[in-house]
Enzyme design. Structure first.
Site, mmCIF file in Angstrom:
data_model
loop_
_atom_site.group_PDB
_atom_site.id
_atom_site.type_symbol
_atom_site.label_atom_id
_atom_site.label_comp_id
_atom_site.label_asym_id
_atom_site.label_seq_id
_atom_site.Cartn_x
_atom_site.Cartn_y
_atom_site.Cartn_z
ATOM 1 N N GLU A 30 -0.402 33.884 44.579
ATOM 2 C CA GLU A 30 0.178 35.219 44.439
ATOM 3 C C GLU A 30 0.408 35.819 45.821
ATOM 4 O OE1 GLU A 30 -3.032 36.675 42.106
ATOM 5 O OE2 GLU A 30 -2.295 35.734 40.265
ATOM 6 N N LEU A 68 1.673 36.943 38.754
ATOM 7 C CA LEU A 68 0.244 37.224 38.555
ATOM 8 C C LEU A 68 -0.145 36.610 37.222
ATOM 9 C CD1 LEU A 68 0.018 40.939 39.738
ATOM 10 C CD2 LEU A 68 0.045 38.850 41.083
ATOM 11 N N SER A 69 -0.487 35.354 37.251
ATOM 12 C CA SER A 69 -0.572 34.561 36.036
ATOM 13 C C SER A 69 -1.460 33.356 36.338
ATOM 14 C CB SER A 69 0.872 34.126 35.677
ATOM 15 O OG SER A 69 0.949 33.554 34.422
ATOM 16 N N GLU A 70 -2.751 33.643 36.592
ATOM 17 C CA GLU A 70 -3.623 32.613 37.158
ATOM 18 C C GLU A 70 -3.763 31.393 36.266
ATOM 19 O OE1 GLU A 70 -4.527 35.849 37.154
ATOM 20 O OE2 GLU A 70 -4.764 36.406 39.250
ATOM 21 N N PHE A 93 -9.065 36.082 45.106
ATOM 22 C CA PHE A 93 -10.511 36.303 45.110
ATOM 23 C C PHE A 93 -11.172 35.392 44.094
ATOM 24 C CE2 PHE A 93 -8.548 40.252 46.544
ATOM 25 C CZ PHE A 93 -9.252 40.513 47.715
ATOM 26 N N ASP A 95 -13.404 35.983 42.261
ATOM 27 C CA ASP A 95 -13.670 36.756 41.037
ATOM 28 C C ASP A 95 -12.613 36.511 39.969
ATOM 29 O OD1 ASP A 95 -15.687 38.937 42.496
ATOM 30 O OD2 ASP A 95 -14.090 38.164 43.754
ATOM 31 N N HIS A 139 -14.404 41.986 43.216
ATOM 32 C CA HIS A 139 -13.697 41.395 44.354
ATOM 33 C C HIS A 139 -14.675 40.952 45.435
ATOM 34 C CE1 HIS A 139 -10.252 43.387 42.490
ATOM 35 N NE2 HIS A 139 -9.441 42.784 43.319
#
Lengths: 335, 326
Positions: A30, A68-70, A93, A95, A139
């Site tokens: 990202e 944004l689509s892990e 991150f 997280d 984070h």
């Protein structure tokens, strides 16, 4: 030739050199380029903290900004790794691992075993880890134990720029999935780093400081904190050895055991939460394999069993400090 | 008589052979599992053969597929060795995955089969990666992910459709809609009335076909695969199909309407439909198809016999192949 480089720049250089060496190395994440599809500049960000700045112009076909689509892009990196590419996927991150954990621990980690040894998944998943940025509970985590627990993953968490470059190059060349964790509070830390590419083998701890009285075993940001504690203790006549694990899976227990057999005292320092942590793992192994060498109970210095707090007043208490580490060392000395 | 079908006689025989092999493989597992010969659990593809084979007839080894928990049919249709599969399901060292994967993890990357998968929807991101690799490495391979109506609700599938669309990937999303997510009806669990609408929402074409009609699937898949190969991007293909057995073996299927299974077997059997079409057209005759039936029965019989006789993995195998190097 060596020159001083920050950890952040060492990461950039390792990625640059590996993408130059091997066109199948791609990077996905990202805003790793930034500004995709927008009207302004190319390479607008180069990553949220600028780690990959400049790489897009050198390797435009190998740098891929993702939505944004892990789950989708980390899974795509894993799938592509089984099809001839060597992707480096960046999660901003650690997280965010929870969003795409299935692809990491049920897919990438298990392909080789489930498929009877016939799969190779040379993927690197990079993420920033660790507290100290006032970034609060989602984070700032140090989730190293979660990934170390899972067979099939390799886990790296370097403490300095030199190791970071060599370990990242090794991670990219490695044929197993690697979780590569970069402590954000170390990004600015500098040391001598050779310009030429080099790989540091996994599973080899480094002795960050030699000493004869007490062994500290640690990794990541806790290495400089432990070295700071060792300097304080030196003035008190306590000679501390600091072992930097560098990789948590594989883990170099031989170096740990050898050191404990020499010093007879062990302090495990871990920024992770205390239960089922790297600290408990090291402690258990030493208690099992070198119990006879111990002159004092093992001490553990870890974060508390709590999320990472926001308020600086609390976060500073959360992170194991040189003072807490020094106190634990003194305790093993009976002081 | 002229051939009204899109495949020559050899192709038709091959398609029938693959469908029949899947059918008999699954029917045999149903029996052997019921007898307690097979450890774990199995999800059978019987009834759904026309979909898998209709699509896979267009694929080559460099095309990648990601399968589901109901993966035996995809494996056979994609060319994975049937004897290796049977041995795997029996947990033997000679299995496709050396006995370490089992029914839900059969894979053969050399055949482009990226694995059955125990996690619903997990194949969709993986196939985006396969399609990305084809794009980056400059070959015309496509990636196809299969998922059921159940897994069509997974975020991974929806995220992957978005990713494939924005990157114009040669990826195909095949919804195998057999009407049931385990025991839950598609009418209950899927908000959209039409998967084509979902595809439209992601800016890609969507097609719905009768998955019990091999020729309908074959024709639609041909168009979709061609578009992907030629850089035309992703498509969603919904195959409406029939699951002859339960979700897994041992499922009492009390959620079905009375007589549903019997009606499906009698009137919606894709193998019967295929046989009727090709024989009525006079392109193939019953004797030719019966000969394939006999060969398939022998293959399955041999596969079971060899699987039963094969050695078990040894204790030393427990911890091998966790890593390439460690």
């Amino acid at each position: 030739m060596a020159r001083t480089l920050s950890m952040k720049d060492a990461i950039n250089e390792a990625l640059d050199q590996e993408m130059t060496r091997d066109p199948t190395v791609i990077m996905m994440g990202e805003d790793i380029v930034g500004g995709a599809g927008a009207a302004g500049e190319d390479d607008a960000w180069g990553g949220v903290l600028g780690v990959s700045k400049g790489l897009y112009h050198k390797h435009p076909k190998q740098m891929i900004d993702t939505p944004l689509s892990e789950s989708a892009y980390v899974g795509a990196a894993i799938g592509a790794a089984t099809c001839g590419l060597r992707p480096v996927a960046e999660l901003m991150f650690i997280d965010f691992m929870g969003v795409c954990l299935d692809q990491i621990y049920n897919q990438a980690a298990k392909f080789r075993y489930m498929f009877g040894g016939k799969a190779e998944t040379p993927v690197v998943i990079r993420a920033m880890c660790g507290a100290g940025f006032r970034a609060a509970a989602q984070h700032s985590q140090m989730l190293t134990p979660i990934f170390t627990h899972i067979p099939g993953l390799k886990v790296v968490c370097p403490s300095n720029a030199y190791d970071t470059k060599g370990l990242l190059i090794q991670a990219i060349r490695d044929n197993d999935p690697v979780i590569f964790l970069e402590h954000k509070n170390l990004y600015a830390s500098e040391c001598d780093v050779p310009e030429e590419p080099y790989a540091i083998p996994f599973g080899e701890a480094s002795i960050a400081r030699e000493g004869s009285d007490v062994t500290i075993v640690t990794y990541g940001l806790m290495v400089p904190n432990s070295l700071a504690a060792a300097e304080t203790l030196k003035k008190e006549g306590i000679d501390v050895e600091v072992i930097d694990l560098r990789t948590l899976s594989p883990i170099d227990m031989d170096t740990v055991i050898e050191s404990v057999e020499n010093t007879g005292r062990l302090v495990c320092v871990d920024e992770a939460n205390p239960r089922c942590s790297i600290a408990t793992d090291i402690s258990a192994n030493v208690a099992q394999d070198a119990f006879g060498a111990l002159k004092a109970p093992i001490e553990m210095v870890t974060a508390p069993h709590s999320p990472v707090p926001f308020s600086p007043a609390l976060e500073d208490l959360y992170i194991p400090s040189p003072d807490r580490i020094a106190a634990a060392v003194r305790k093993t000395m009976g002081a | 008589m002229s051939n009204p079908f899109p495949l020559e006689k050899d192709g038709l025989l091959e398609a029938y052979r693959r469908m029949k092999t899947i059918r008999e493989f699954e029917e045999r597992l149903h029996v052997d599992f019921g007898r307690g010969d097979i450890p774990g659990f199995v999800h059978l593809y019987a009834g759904e053969e026309a979909a898998g084979v209709g699509i896979m007839m267009h694929l080559q080894d460099h095309d990648r597929i990601a399968s589901t928990h109901r993966g035996h049919g995809h494996c056979i249709a994609k060319g994975v060795d049937v004897k290796g599969m049977m041995a795997e399901i029996y947990g033997k060292a000679t299995g496709s995955c050396a006995g370490k994967g089992g029914s839900m993890h059969i894979a053969d990357l050399s055949k482009g089969m990226m694995g059955a998968n125990g996690i619903l929807g997990a194949g969709a991101p993986l196939v985006c990666g396969a399609a990305l690799a084809a794009q980056k490495l400059g070959h015309d391979g496509v990636g196809i992910t299969f998922f059921g109506d159940g897994a069509s609700n997974q975020g991974t599938v929806l995220e992957s459709m978005n990713l494939a669309a924005i990157w114009n990937l040669p990826a195909i999303f095949v919804v195998e809609n057999n009407g049931y997510a385990e025991s839950t009806s598609v009418d209950y669990a899927v908000a959209s009335d039409s998967y084509v609408d979902r595809a439209t929402g992601f800016g890609m074409p969507g097609i719905t076909v009768d998955g019990t009609d091999f020729f309908a699937v074959y024709e639609a898949a041909g168009e979709v695969v061609k578009r992907a190969r030629e850089g035309g991007g992703p498509t969603l293909l919904e195959c409406k199909m029939i699951r002859f057995f339960g979700h897994f073996e041992g499922d009492a299927q009390t959620y079905r309407a009375p007589g549903e299974n019997e009606d499906n077997r009698k009137n919606r059997d894709c193998l019967k439909i295929f046989r009727a079409k090709v024989t009525e057209a006079g392109v193939l005759n019953d004797a030719e198809l019966d000969a394939i039936d006999a060969e398939v029965m022998t293959l399955i019989e041999d596969a079971v016999a060899e699987a039963k006789a094969a050695p078990l993995p040894t204790p030393a195998d427990l911890t091998t192949d966790v890593y390439v190097s460690y």
